[in-house]
Design a protein around this motif. Sequence first.
Motif, short mmCIF file in Angstrom:
data_model
loop_
_atom_site.label_atom_id
_atom_site.label_comp_id
_atom_site.label_asym_id
_atom_site.label_seq_id
_atom_site.Cartn_x
_atom_site.Cartn_y
_atom_site.Cartn_z
N LEU A 104 0.83 -1.21 0.00
CA LEU A 104 0.00 0.00 0.00
C LEU A 104 0.86 1.26 0.00
N ALA A 105 1.99 1.22 0.71
CA ALA A 105 2.88 2.37 0.74
C ALA A 105 3.45 2.66 -0.64
N GLY A 106 3.85 1.61 -1.37
CA GLY A 106 4.36 1.81 -2.72
C GLY A 106 3.30 2.37 -3.66
N ILE A 107 2.10 1.83 -3.58
CA ILE A 107 1.00 2.34 -4.40
C ILE A 107 0.72 3.80 -4.06
N SER A 108 0.83 4.15 -2.79
CA SER A 108 0.53 5.51 -2.34
C SER A 108 1.50 6.54 -2.92
N VAL A 109 2.75 6.13 -3.13
CA VAL A 109 3.71 7.06 -3.74
C VAL A 109 3.21 7.48 -5.12
N TYR A 110 2.79 6.51 -5.89
CA TYR A 110 2.29 6.80 -7.24
C TYR A 110 1.00 7.62 -7.19
N LEU A 111 0.09 7.23 -6.30
CA LEU A 111 -1.20 7.92 -6.25
C LEU A 111 -1.06 9.35 -5.74
N LEU A 112 -0.09 9.61 -4.86
CA LEU A 112 0.13 10.98 -4.43
C LEU A 112 0.55 11.84 -5.62
N ALA A 113 1.36 11.27 -6.52
CA ALA A 113 1.74 12.00 -7.73
C ALA A 113 0.51 12.30 -8.59
N ARG A 114 -0.41 11.35 -8.68
CA ARG A 114 -1.64 11.57 -9.44
C ARG A 114 -2.50 12.65 -8.79
N ILE A 115 -2.55 12.64 -7.46
CA ILE A 115 -3.29 13.70 -6.76
C ILE A 115 -2.66 15.06 -7.03
N ALA A 116 -1.32 15.11 -7.00
CA ALA A 116 -0.62 16.37 -7.25
C ALA A 116 -0.89 16.87 -8.67
N GLU A 117 -0.93 15.95 -9.62
CA GLU A 117 -1.24 16.32 -11.00
C GLU A 117 -2.64 16.93 -11.10
N ARG A 118 -3.59 16.31 -10.44
CA ARG A 118 -4.96 16.85 -10.48
C ARG A 118 -5.05 18.15 -9.70
N PHE A 119 -4.32 18.24 -8.61
CA PHE A 119 -4.32 19.43 -7.76
C PHE A 119 -3.84 20.65 -8.54
N SER A 120 -2.77 20.47 -9.32
CA SER A 120 -2.10 21.59 -9.96
C SER A 120 -2.37 21.72 -11.46
N GLY A 121 -2.86 20.64 -12.08
CA GLY A 121 -3.03 20.65 -13.51
C GLY A 121 -1.74 20.43 -14.26
N SER A 122 -0.69 20.03 -13.56
CA SER A 122 0.63 19.89 -14.18
C SER A 122 1.19 18.49 -13.98
N GLY A 123 1.42 17.77 -15.07
CA GLY A 123 2.06 16.47 -14.98
C GLY A 123 3.50 16.58 -14.51
N ARG A 124 4.16 17.67 -14.86
CA ARG A 124 5.54 17.88 -14.43
C ARG A 124 5.62 18.03 -12.92
N LEU A 125 4.68 18.76 -12.35
CA LEU A 125 4.66 18.92 -10.89
C LEU A 125 4.30 17.59 -10.22
N GLY A 126 3.40 16.84 -10.82
CA GLY A 126 3.06 15.53 -10.28
C GLY A 126 4.27 14.62 -10.22
N LEU A 127 5.10 14.66 -11.27
CA LEU A 127 6.31 13.85 -11.28
C LEU A 127 7.29 14.31 -10.21
N ALA A 128 7.37 15.62 -9.99
CA ALA A 128 8.26 16.14 -8.95
C ALA A 128 7.82 15.65 -7.57
N VAL A 129 6.52 15.64 -7.32
CA VAL A 129 6.00 15.13 -6.06
C VAL A 129 6.35 13.66 -5.90
N TYR A 130 6.23 12.91 -6.98
CA TYR A 130 6.59 11.49 -6.95
C TYR A 130 8.05 11.31 -6.53
N VAL A 131 8.95 12.06 -7.13
CA VAL A 131 10.38 11.91 -6.85
C VAL A 131 10.69 12.31 -5.41
#
Length: 500
Positions: A104-131
Amino acid sequence: MSEQPGRSFIRRHKYLLLFIALLFRGVYVCLEINEIRQPANPGMLSVTTGDTEGYLGPIESVLAGGSYVPDYRMPGVGAPYWVFRHFLDVGGSRDAMVLLQWLLAGISVYLLARIAERFSGSGRLGLAVYVVFLASAYASWFDASISSDSFSVSAVIIGTFFLQQAVDRKQLPMLLLAGVFLGWLVFLRPVNIVPLILAAVLLVRYAKWPRPIWAAVVFLIPFLIADIPWAMRNWRADGKVNLLTNQGLLPSEFTGEIAGHAMVFLQGYGANYIWWTPGADMRWFGVWKGGPELDDKGRKAKPPPDHAIVPGYTRDSLYLLSERVRRLSEGHLNTSDSLAEVAAINARFDHYSQLYKEEAPFNYHVLSRLRMLRNVVWQHGTEGMIYRPFNSLPWWMKGFKIFQSLMYVFVYVMGSIMTLLLIWNWRKASVLVQLWVPLFIAFTTLIYPIVLRMCEWRYMVHQFPFALLLAVVLSFRIGPAIRARSLAPILNFMAPRDRV
């Protein structure tokens, strides 16, 4: 900022990113096991905590044909363990819990990036959150521990992802899944009943169904399905209507101990009551656990500050009380004398608590809560990671601790600023998560120190991923804001837009 046409990188490479996330989280699990797991712990992977028995003991009692006792904890951690125990022994079930937490922790890393993408409208920012979240070990250091912390972090991220997806797609199955995970969060940490209700309210605001109120009802159904039988069980067992916990904030066995009475006194003036932390205020009073050589069993801990003293007792009075606690812990008294001394010490702590409440009302009602907030937030973020003294660590581990400490400071400095900005501009939030995320951070950060006067460092773990998300968002936008000499570039993503 809006997403460009086409699928973003994090969605095109979903399986690769999930694999990398699981790999990194697996490394942190191995580090945790290597650093703090004791050989006597059941199984090969699990780390026993001070709360483990409270979560799993009732399940073992039920499996042995008894009742759910002790019943202080809601069965959020116990439920998956109960399932595993039907197929595995105790050690195997605990190892299965660790594997589930890791997954679940591993899945959550990816899903937080998806949330960040939806939050900001930016795939680049979503990837930054993932990293950034991938590199952080603060919220993942509990993935091998049998407690509520790892599951709580995962539940809130996964539940939030499905919540936003349900609103975007107008899909009831997604809404039910959101209700499952955020309802589970309440069973893991009961204070989250407030965010659960808040999420239902936000659904009414953001849901695109013809009758938004029904979306909120559907969302709450999974929690109600689980909580109604739990409340009925509590009524049969205790004759009380307890929808959440049965013994209040703390178990009755603890509140009757010297530690429980001393804790109430220290809470009154905002002191650190965490007796397992070397140097904490509580240890000065002779209540300590672990690391005796680091502060001479609390004797070298900080004495009570001036604001802890009021008419009716002196610092010498408190010192004499601490010595009574130490003598009692030496175990030289017989049973009857020991019980009498415990009662006398508890009565003395209670008397001092009442005196402080009467003589220093502003300190008691206001400043003590602010001090508790400082106790919770003011940390370096690695207290529970590696217990060995810093000077004894190899160079790479020193670097790891320094990096994680800097990460904690970055997340909560930048994340707190962004949280305040978003809440202040709440009317501009065009997407549910733009309001839900900062409100969840604010509630989970303040509820324990300000409302409940509790200050364990791990209370900053559950909101950490969302604070990290906001810290990255602010970092991306602070440059344009400085150049424009305006806050507008920081909040421009909150304008109405289509989903990504």
